[in-house]
Design a protein around this motif. Structure first.
Motif, mmCIF file in Angstrom:
data_model
loop_
_atom_site.group_PDB
_atom_site.id
_atom_site.type_symbol
_atom_site.label_atom_id
_atom_site.label_comp_id
_atom_site.label_asym_id
_atom_site.label_seq_id
_atom_site.Cartn_x
_atom_site.Cartn_y
_atom_site.Cartn_z
ATOM 1 N N TRP A 54 0.810 -1.214 0.000
ATOM 2 C CA TRP A 54 0.000 0.000 0.000
ATOM 3 C C TRP A 54 0.851 1.275 0.000
ATOM 4 O O TRP A 54 0.381 2.320 -0.388
ATOM 5 C CB TRP A 54 -0.927 0.001 1.233
ATOM 6 C CG TRP A 54 -1.983 -1.055 1.198
ATOM 7 C CD1 TRP A 54 -2.525 -1.628 0.088
ATOM 8 C CD2 TRP A 54 -2.635 -1.671 2.321
ATOM 9 N NE1 TRP A 54 -3.481 -2.565 0.460
ATOM 10 C CE2 TRP A 54 -3.565 -2.605 1.814
ATOM 11 C CE3 TRP A 54 -2.521 -1.521 3.706
ATOM 12 C CZ2 TRP A 54 -4.381 -3.384 2.633
ATOM 13 C CZ3 TRP A 54 -3.337 -2.291 4.529
ATOM 14 C CH2 TRP A 54 -4.254 -3.215 3.995
ATOM 15 N N GLY A 59 0.850 0.897 -5.397
ATOM 16 C CA GLY A 59 -0.260 0.448 -4.559
ATOM 17 C C GLY A 59 -0.340 -1.067 -4.585
ATOM 18 O O GLY A 59 0.630 -1.744 -4.926
ATOM 19 N N SER A 60 -1.504 -1.592 -4.255
ATOM 20 C CA SER A 60 -1.619 -3.046 -4.137
ATOM 21 C C SER A 60 -2.328 -3.652 -5.333
ATOM 22 O O SER A 60 -2.494 -4.854 -5.401
ATOM 23 C CB SER A 60 -2.419 -3.379 -2.886
ATOM 24 O OG SER A 60 -3.674 -2.744 -2.977
ATOM 25 N N PRO A 64 -5.547 2.148 -4.111
ATOM 26 C CA PRO A 64 -4.518 3.103 -4.545
ATOM 27 C C PRO A 64 -3.426 3.219 -3.490
ATOM 28 O O PRO A 64 -3.646 2.894 -2.313
ATOM 29 C CB PRO A 64 -5.299 4.419 -4.658
ATOM 30 C CG PRO A 64 -6.484 4.244 -3.773
ATOM 31 C CD PRO A 64 -6.819 2.782 -3.786
ATOM 32 N N PRO A 65 -2.232 3.684 -3.887
ATOM 33 C CA PRO A 65 -1.170 3.825 -2.887
ATOM 34 C C PRO A 65 -1.524 4.869 -1.830
ATOM 35 O O PRO A 65 -2.243 5.833 -2.120
ATOM 36 C CB PRO A 65 0.037 4.281 -3.714
ATOM 37 C CG PRO A 65 -0.494 4.723 -5.022
ATOM 38 C CD PRO A 65 -1.809 4.076 -5.240
#
Ligand SMILES: NC(=O)c1ccc[n+]([C@@H]2O[C@H](COP(=O)([O-])OP(=O)(O)OC[C@H]3O[C@@H](n4cnc5c(N)ncnc54)[C@H](OP(=O)(O)O)[C@@H]3O)[C@@H](O)[C@H]2O)c1
Length: 343
Positions: A54, A59-60, A64-65
């Motif tokens: 994250w 991000g994952s 979103p990051p």
């Protein structure tokens, strides 16, 4: 309630392995209650591998990051202190993505699944609701019991076998009558999963040749693989899969704490062995929460499933704990106590 909200925020993105100086502690403003939400005072936050994804630039993939200057996203458990949502009354113990902060807003609208707060199961402590009856327990239960469904006598391999998820997943497979082989990072972890958790064997991936040991321990091949690690370890297991093998991609610990992707070489084995490999996210199985928590609570109470949690005091400790998580220098789920009065 004070007007401030102590937070650990992302100061800069890690380049390579995460370090504690990627984070800063600050006093932010307390969030204002809005329609349909409840205000949660955090008791504990869990230090999860997902946090590393994250805070990376990409991000994952499903979220979103975390932005620079924002509180670090994290699973947590807290008590509702104000509410404008009848499903989340004042005093309820609730798990949610609280973030690394003292106060957060949660809701109950599944159109926004990552803002939803879940009321702890009856009789569960806040700590259990966060860990064994929370994200870790749900992941192990849904992945093993609802997706992989090991059968009596099947050979199941679990990577990161001493992790919170892996240790529970392996025990669930054992209870289903499977033969369970773990893979973990130290002799102490291997001893724990075999001697205390009842795995049939465990391979120390740091000191042993995993391919050789798999050949020896799984002569008929690996029928079920619950993978938390990915990368080279997944590639090695792919060489040993049995016809019709089922593989669950639960996590990618080997590449989480860095920017390098790993290119699988042995994926053609999936074709020749008519095997299947499926990506997994616990959030897709949250309808199982009542069933899973009731069953896990029974197993834990009877001693059929054993778990470990290490609690460290203070929200400020969270960054160092995240660094520790990737060093492997811990046994059991790492948790930071945010509320000093939390039991
Ligand atoms: N898909 C989902 O919905 C979902 C939800 C929750 C968790 N997960 C996944 O479940 C897995 C376990 O999570 P957890 O919270 O149970 O972890 P945990 O209890 O915090 O344990 C983490 C362990 O990972 C191992 N590890 C760290 N770096 C590693 C590396 N480079 N290579 C191999 N192993 C490494 C270490 O054990 P060793 O000493 O054995 O290396 C460490 O003790 C993670 O992959 C996580 O992403 C997935």
């Amino acid at each position: 309630m004070g007007a401030t909200n102590r937070q650990v925020v992302l100061a800069r993105r890690p380049e390579g392995p995460v370090t504690a100086d990627c984070f800063e502690v600050r006093d932010g403003a307390a969030p204002e209650l809005t329609e349909g939400k409840a205000l949660l005072r955090t008791r504990y936050v869990s230090i999860d591998p997902a946090i590393r994804g994250w805070i990376s630039p990409r991000g994952s993939g499903y979220l979103p990051p975390v932005g620079i200057g924002e509180p670090v996203r994290s699973n947590g458990v807290g008590v509702v202190v104000e509410s404008a949502n009848p499903d989340l009354p004042v005093g309820a113990v609730v798990t949610a993505l609280t973030g690394w902060q003292e106060l957060s807003l949660v809701g109950s609208d599944w159109a926004e699944p990552f803002t939803v707060g879940t009321i702890a199961p009856d009789g569960a402590t806040a700590l259990d609701a966060l860990t064994t009856l929370g994200q870790s327990g749900m992941t192990a239960y849904a992945g093993m019991h609802a997706v992989l469904r090991p059968q009596p006598g099947e050979t199941v391999v679990v990577s990161s076998a001493a992790s919170s998820v892996g240790s529970m997943a392996g025990q669930i497979a054992r209870l289903a009558g499977a033969r369970v082989v773990g893979i973990a990072g130290t002799p102490a972890k291997c001893a724990w999963v075999v001697d205390e958790l009842g795995f049939d064997a465990c391979i120390d991936y740091r000191t042993e040749d995993v391919a050789d040991r798999l050949k020896e321990l799984c002569p008929g091949g690996v029928q079920v693989f619950f993978d938390n690690v990915g990368g080279e370890l997944l590639d090695t297991v792919l060489r040993r899969i049995a016809p019709g093998a089922r593989i669950l991609l639960c996590g990618s610990l080997s590449t989480d704490d860095g920017d390098e992707a790993y290119r699988l070489r042995n994926y053609p084995r999936l074709m020749s062995r008519r095997a299947s490999m499926v990506g997994f996210n616990t959030i897709d199985h949250w309808d199982l929460y009542p069933e899973a928590t009731a069953q896990l609570a029974r197993w834990i109470a009877s001693g059929e499933v054993r778990t470990r949690t290490e609690v460290v005091d203070g929200l400020d400790a969270a960054p160092e704990l995240l660094v520790r998580l990737f060093s492997g220098d811990h046994l059991g789920k790492l948790v930071a106590r945010v509320d000093p009065d939390a039991p």
